[in-house]
Design an enzyme around this catalytic site. Structure first.
Site, short mmCIF file in Angstrom:
data_model
loop_
_atom_site.label_atom_id
_atom_site.label_comp_id
_atom_site.label_asym_id
_atom_site.label_seq_id
_atom_site.Cartn_x
_atom_site.Cartn_y
_atom_site.Cartn_z
N CYS A 72 11.34 3.11 1.74
CA CYS A 72 10.15 3.12 3.14
C CYS A 72 11.06 1.63 3.35
CB CYS A 72 8.88 3.18 2.08
SG CYS A 72 7.74 3.02 4.45
N CYS A 101 7.20 0.51 5.50
CA CYS A 101 6.32 0.24 5.00
C CYS A 101 7.06 -2.08 3.56
CB CYS A 101 6.50 0.66 3.20
SG CYS A 101 6.13 2.22 3.78
N ASP A 102 8.20 -1.88 3.58
CA ASP A 102 8.57 -3.13 2.70
C ASP A 102 9.65 -4.20 3.86
OD1 ASP A 102 7.43 -2.68 0.91
OD2 ASP A 102 8.85 -1.05 -0.57
#
Ligand code: NDP
Length: 306
Positions: A134, A137-138
């Protein structure tokens, strides 16, 4: 067999949010958390884009807080896996861990999706230490660093262009000599100067040390094996929605995502609602899953109080 008004299947942001709303509406929901309580969020480390946490929050604390909030509102949260669903007539019937156990007047399917991985032991070893599925997300953790994205579809192109805005350099590892992505997404990639596409390449191994990922070993179709140095390795080779149990009754799209009616959570079966990543091929964020869990609980409330 136990009879419940509302069964919620799946212990991720969508399921927990649905449980919070349904409990407050007096529907006495029962939620089975499934094989991975917390859902896909638990595969990441720190969550910095969920509103309300100025310093970020680790994913286990976030999903734990959602769980505890649902329990505090009165939801009956249970460990257990729904292994069979019969949605052919009302009440709907469910097996839990292989045993016929629950009948429900309404159900919210919030079983999520699983990112596909290559299946390499080294990829598994460095999950959460540089390996991620992701970018949204990261990606932030790789600012001004070099990263690689595997895949040639729309997701890979979208994630690569997103990462290109944060990182110094983005390699795209594509196993054929063409993208699968739409023309528009391909154009975005071709027009981004810090993306380098490595065509006809397969990942042999993710390289790393005690600090996490340090590189990737690739093999080109002509047999050449070479390494690239990167700090992050992002999988974007597709997701698998966890809808298999319900496909006999509930309509899905070509990729297995449950179809819902417009912005609502209504499926084609009256009394069956879907929320979160199992019905969302596009956004796949904790906050969007939570919001759709809220919608599903409101839709279920209206249905049950009719
Ligand atoms: P796709 O299935 O469309 O693409 C997967 C990509 O990963 C393909 O390039 C495929 O290669 C590659 N791949 C699969 N397995 C491997 C493997 N083992 N090793 C290396 N490469 C592999 O998945 P997406 O997640 O990209 O998209 C899913 C759906 O969501 C699509 O319908 C897409 O259009 C849609 N979507 C739309 C977006 C938008 O409109 N903005 C954004 C994101 C997704 P190959 O081509 O060789 O099979």
């Amino acid at each position: 067999m136990e009879k419940v008004r509302l069964l919620i299947i799946g212990g991720g942001p969508a399921g927990y949010t649905a449980a919070i709303y349904a409990s407050r509406a007096g529907l006495s929901p029962v939620l089975y958390e499934g094989p991975e309580p917390g859902g896909q969020l638990t595969t990441t480390t720190v969550v910095e884009n969920y509103p309300g946490f100025a310093k970020g929050i680790d994913s286990i604390s976030l999903t734990g807080a959602m769980h505890d909030q649902a329990a505090a509102m009165g939801a009956d949260l249970r460990r257990g896996i729904v292994t069979r669903a019969d949605l052919s007539g009302k009440p709907f019937r469910f097996e839990i861990d292989g045993t016929p156990a629950v009948e429900a007047d309404a159900v919210i399917i919030a079983t999520g999706a699983i990112a596909k991985y290559l299946g390499l032991p080294s990829e598994h070893k460095y999950r959460g230490m540089g390996v991620s599925a992701c970018a949204t997300c990261d990606g932030f953790f790789y600012r001004k660093k070099d990263v690689a994205v595997v895949g040639g579809g729309d997701t890979a192109c979208e994630e690569a262009t997103y990462l290109a805005g944060l990182c110094r350099k983005v390699y795209m590892i594509v196993r054929r000599d063409v993208f699968r992505a739409s023309e528009a997404m391909q154009k975005r990639v071709f027009n981004t100067s810090n993306i380098e596409i490595l065509w006809n390449c397969n990942t042999q191994e993710v390289l790393g040390d005690a600090g996490g990922v340090t590189g990737v070993r690739l093999q080109r179709k002509d047999g050449e094996v070479f390494d690239i140095a990167v700090d992050g390795f992002f999988l974007a080779i597709g997701h698998h929605p966890n809808s298999d149990l319900f496909k006999e009754w509930v309509e899905t799209d070509g990729n297995g995502y449950i179809r819902t009616d417009g912005v609502s959570s209504h499926t084609n079966v009256e009394g069956v609602f879907a929320a979160g990543d199992v019905q969302d091929p596009h956004y796949r964020q904790a906050i969007t899953a939570a919001a759709s869990g809220c919608r599903a609980a409101l839709d279920a409330e209206k249905y049950l109080k009719k």
